[in-house]
Design a protein around this motif. Structure first.
Motif, mmCIF file in Angstrom:
data_model
loop_
_atom_site.group_PDB
_atom_site.id
_atom_site.type_symbol
_atom_site.label_atom_id
_atom_site.label_comp_id
_atom_site.label_asym_id
_atom_site.label_seq_id
_atom_site.Cartn_x
_atom_site.Cartn_y
_atom_site.Cartn_z
ATOM 1 N N LYS A 1 0.863 -1.179 0.000
ATOM 2 C CA LYS A 1 0.000 0.000 0.000
ATOM 3 C C LYS A 1 0.903 1.233 0.000
ATOM 4 O O LYS A 1 1.639 1.484 0.943
ATOM 5 N N ALA A 2 0.828 1.967 -1.083
ATOM 6 C CA ALA A 2 1.675 3.155 -1.245
ATOM 7 C C ALA A 2 1.290 4.229 -0.242
ATOM 8 O O ALA A 2 0.120 4.456 0.037
ATOM 9 N N LYS A 3 2.314 4.906 0.259
ATOM 10 C CA LYS A 3 2.112 6.087 1.107
ATOM 11 C C LYS A 3 2.404 7.315 0.260
ATOM 12 O O LYS A 3 3.207 7.263 -0.671
ATOM 13 N N ARG B 1 10.457 5.495 -4.879
ATOM 14 C CA ARG B 1 9.405 6.506 -4.852
ATOM 15 C C ARG B 1 9.386 7.340 -6.128
ATOM 16 O O ARG B 1 10.346 7.350 -6.889
ATOM 17 N N THR B 2 8.275 8.055 -6.291
ATOM 18 C CA THR B 2 8.166 9.097 -7.293
ATOM 19 C C THR B 2 7.997 10.419 -6.558
ATOM 20 O O THR B 2 7.686 10.445 -5.365
ATOM 21 N N CYS B 3 8.181 11.499 -7.289
ATOM 22 C CA CYS B 3 7.975 12.818 -6.704
ATOM 23 C C CYS B 3 7.552 13.780 -7.801
ATOM 24 O O CYS B 3 8.150 13.798 -8.874
ATOM 25 N N LEU B 4 6.525 14.543 -7.513
ATOM 26 C CA LEU B 4 6.151 15.673 -8.360
ATOM 27 C C LEU B 4 6.590 16.930 -7.623
ATOM 28 O O LEU B 4 6.205 17.135 -6.470
ATOM 29 N N SER C 1 8.360 -0.609 -0.427
ATOM 30 C CA SER C 1 8.447 -0.346 1.021
ATOM 31 C C SER C 1 9.570 0.635 1.351
ATOM 32 O O SER C 1 9.435 1.461 2.253
ATOM 33 N N HIS C 2 10.674 0.591 0.604
ATOM 34 C CA HIS C 2 11.776 1.530 0.835
ATOM 35 C C HIS C 2 11.293 2.970 0.644
ATOM 36 O O HIS C 2 11.667 3.873 1.387
#
Length: 161
Positions: free
Chosen positions: A7-9, A94-97, A123-124
């Motif tokens: 489950k993505a945070k 992760r991704t980031c906008l 999870s990282h």
């Protein structure tokens, strides 16, 4: 359909910097190449840019200790409206906008509105998001604000520490 139990945070962190220069002087510094002039510790590898500087479609990477390099794509670069957006991807994490808008405050000062939205893809990445507290974020973004103001005043980098 993927039935992964992951489950993505997601977290968004935002801040308004006050920079002691006009948007016309501030905006060009929001470039991976130019950032190396004023932000101590900034490292990048330009992968693609027709001009050699920030432009829509440019691709570059940055290192982050203990991880694979983060790949950045400039998805918007509006030099007239003084806005730039980046999409970032850190493999297995992760991704980031990242959205940055420079607005005039008065004749000699600009507001720089910055918003980062991180989404864990493994999870990282969720661990990274949990570690990115408001305090941690503010420490970094305020150092960036102080660094740009110092550079605009002195032409030199403000050293970390």
């Amino acid at each position: 359909m993927n039935k992964s139990k992951f489950k993505a945070k997601r977290v968004t962190r935002s801040y308004r910097q006050t920079i002691n220069a006009t948007p016309e002087k501030v905006f060009p510094l929001l470039c991976p190449v130019r950032e190396a002039e004023w932000l101590d510790g900034w490292q990048y590898n330009m992968i693609y840019s027709e001009s050699g500087f920030a432009e829509e479609g440019a691709v570059f990477s940055t290192p982050f200790e203990g991880e694979e390099d983060t790949v950045w794509i400039i998805t918007k670069h509006d030099s007239k409206g003084h806005g730039v957006d980046f999409a970032r991807f850190t493999h297995n994490s992760r991704t980031c906008l990242l959205r940055i808008a420079v607005k005039i405050k008065d004749k000699t000062t600009s507001y720089v509105n910055i918003s980062y939205t991180y989404t864990g893809i493994k999870s990282h990445g969720n661990d990274f998001i949990e570690s990115l507290t408001e305090e941690t974020f503010l420490k970094a973004i305020i150092f960036w604000e102080k660094s740009m103001n110092y550079f605009l005043k002195t032409g030199k980098k403000l050293k970390k520490g």
